[in-house]
Design an enzyme around this catalytic site. Structure first.
Site, PDB file in Angstrom:
ATOM      1  CE  LYS A  25       0.895   1.323   4.403  1.00  0.00           C
ATOM      2  NZ  LYS A  25       1.697   2.582   4.771  1.00  0.00           N
ATOM      3  CG  ASP A 157      -0.803  -0.047   7.820  1.00  0.00           C
ATOM      4  OD1 ASP A 157      -1.742   0.579   8.489  1.00  0.00           O
ATOM      5  OD2 ASP A 157       0.251   0.115   7.609  1.00  0.00           O
TER       6      ASP A 157
HETATM    7  O1  C5P Z   1      -0.849  -0.875  14.485  1.00  0.00           O
HETATM    8  P1  C5P Z   1       0.496  -1.483  14.185  1.00  0.00           P
HETATM    9  O2  C5P Z   1       1.406  -2.272  15.299  1.00  0.00           O
HETATM   10  O3  C5P Z   1       0.771  -1.631  12.847  1.00  0.00           O
HETATM   11  O4  C5P Z   1       1.351   0.049  14.273  1.00  0.00           O
HETATM   12  C1  C5P Z   1       2.923   0.193  14.731  1.00  0.00           C
HETATM   13  C2  C5P Z   1       3.278   1.270  15.645  1.00  0.00           C
HETATM   14  O5  C5P Z   1       2.821   2.543  14.961  1.00  0.00           O
HETATM   15  C3  C5P Z   1       2.371   1.504  16.838  1.00  0.00           C
HETATM   16  O6  C5P Z   1       3.209   0.758  17.871  1.00  0.00           O
HETATM   17  C4  C5P Z   1       2.611   2.807  16.976  1.00  0.00           C
HETATM   18  O7  C5P Z   1       3.605   3.129  17.667  1.00  0.00           O
HETATM   19  C5  C5P Z   1       2.470   3.548  15.601  1.00  0.00           C
HETATM   20  N1  C5P Z   1       0.858   3.771  15.290  1.00  0.00           N
HETATM   21  C6  C5P Z   1       0.419   4.580  16.046  1.00  0.00           C
HETATM   22  N2  C5P Z   1      -0.927   5.365  15.528  1.00  0.00           N
HETATM   23  C7  C5P Z   1      -1.677   4.438  14.670  1.00  0.00           C
HETATM   24  C8  C5P Z   1      -1.161   3.276  14.126  1.00  0.00           C
HETATM   25  C9  C5P Z   1       0.153   2.988  14.441  1.00  0.00           C
HETATM   26  O8  C5P Z   1       1.041   5.623  16.774  1.00  0.00           O
HETATM   27  N3  C5P Z   1      -2.763   4.784  14.536  1.00  0.00           N
END
Ligand code: C5P
Length: 320
Positions: A25, A157
């Site tokens: 993406k 994602d």
């Molecule tokens: O959700 P995911 O584990 O892929 O996100 C990785 C990191 O990105 C999270 O631990 C956070 O630090 C950051 N993040 C965030 N806000 C979001 C999505 C991700 O701060 N909406």
């Protein structure tokens, strides 16, 4: 080959397992709200699936003594993918088995084309691929809605990698609404040396904002961007591309400013850091323009390599 074999669930091993193709993406708009108490940020996130694909194959385990889920990774930068409990595809397969209420076994093979830690959701793509492949291998028959729920727990994602197309994500990015778009857009991705950690880029974004002492508004969708997508107007889309993580990515990787400038100088309609970077995305006028842009970016030495892609493309899908 007997065309009926594919409709029967058990012979998948005889056919060499189940293979799923999953797209990368790019974020056409990434509006980042204030830091929440749970460490995430409220987002307005316009996801767009592009034709850079990882392939995930799930097979019955070859070695009965190995762990329930094993993983191997092939392709460029494969050695940068974690193989232990951090591997998002392994976590996805385990979460699926847990949701089905049983222990299941599988060997996963990931063929990577999506840059690792590149801001293109490659790890999320592999997780989505593992969900679809193991759902098939194990004959679970879970509907997409159930897979979407498991996906949302795995990462912000992952649901979009299942859905594909173009969609707007709210909340921490995982609540998705598909968007109607017209036509095909032509992209160039400049791959960078090394990767960027997503939490680190969000952390740098918070740090820059705190230093600027300006209030952070609630994220809102860009109307010009949505209109450009509806009408398929590439020039308007190029102007509307926006990424609130870009200042943070550039602060951590100042060299990316040169990459973006080079693409703009070569006539890109828009130039943006992809997600948390360090991959840079360029919108081209046509497939021909994209090919020329990719060649000239690669030749100019402002990136490790450059590839072309189109979008939108479908989400995680079985390879027949
Ligand atoms: O959700 P995911 O584990 O892929 O996100 C990785 C990191 O990105 C999270 O631990 C956070 O630090 C950051 N993040 C965030 N806000 C979001 C999505 C991700 O701060 N909406």
């Amino acid at each position: 080959a007997n065309r009926h074999v594919g409709e029967i669930r058990t012979p998948s091993t005889a056919l060499g397992g189940v293979t799923v193709r999953v797209p990368a993406k790019v974020n056409l708009q990434l509006a980042v709200g204030p830091l929440r108490e749970d460490g995430y940020h409220d987002l307005v996130n316009v996801f767009h699936a592009v034709s850079l694909f990882d392939e995930v194959t799930a097979t019955e385990p070859a070695d009965p003594g190995a762990g329930p889920i094993t993983v191997k990774v092939l392709g460029e930068s494969a050695d940068e993918v974690p193989l232990g409990e951090d591997n998002l595809a392994v976590r996805a397969a385990k979460a699926l088995a847990a949701a089905a209420g049983r222990t299941y076994r599988a060997d996963l093979l990931i063929r990577k084309t999506i840059p690792v830690a590149g801001g293109m959701a490659g790890g999320s793509a592999d997780a989505a691929g593992a969900l679809v492949a193991c759902n098939e291998l194990w004959g679970l028959g879970l509907p997409r809605e159930d897979l979407m729920e498991i996906a949302a727990d795995l990462g912000s994602d992952v649901p979009f990698a299942l859905l594909g197309g173009t969609a707007i994500g709210t909340g921490r990015g995982e609540r998705l609404t598909p968007l109607e778009t017209s036509g095909t857009f032509h992209w160039v991705f400049a791959l960078a040396e090394g990767g960027l950690s997503t939490p680190r880029v969000y952390g740098e974004c918070d740090r820059l904002r705190a230093a600027a002492e300006a209030g952070v508004p609630e994220p809102a969708a860009s109307e010009p961007l949505l209109a450009a997508l509806r009408t398929g107007d590439a020039e308007a889309l190029g102007r509307a591309l926006a990424n609130d993580l870009q200042p943070a990515a550039l602060s951590l990787r100042p060299d990316l400013a040169r990459t973006l400038d080079a693409g703009r100088a070569l006539g890109a309609l828009g130039a943006i850091v992809s997600g948390s970077g360090p991959t840079c995305a360029f919108l081209a006028r046509s497939g021909e323009h994209a090919a020329e842009l990719a060649t000239r970016l690669a030749d100019s030495g402002v990136c490790r390599s450059a590839v072309t892609a189109v979008g939108p493309v479908e989400g995680a899908a079985l390879v027949p």
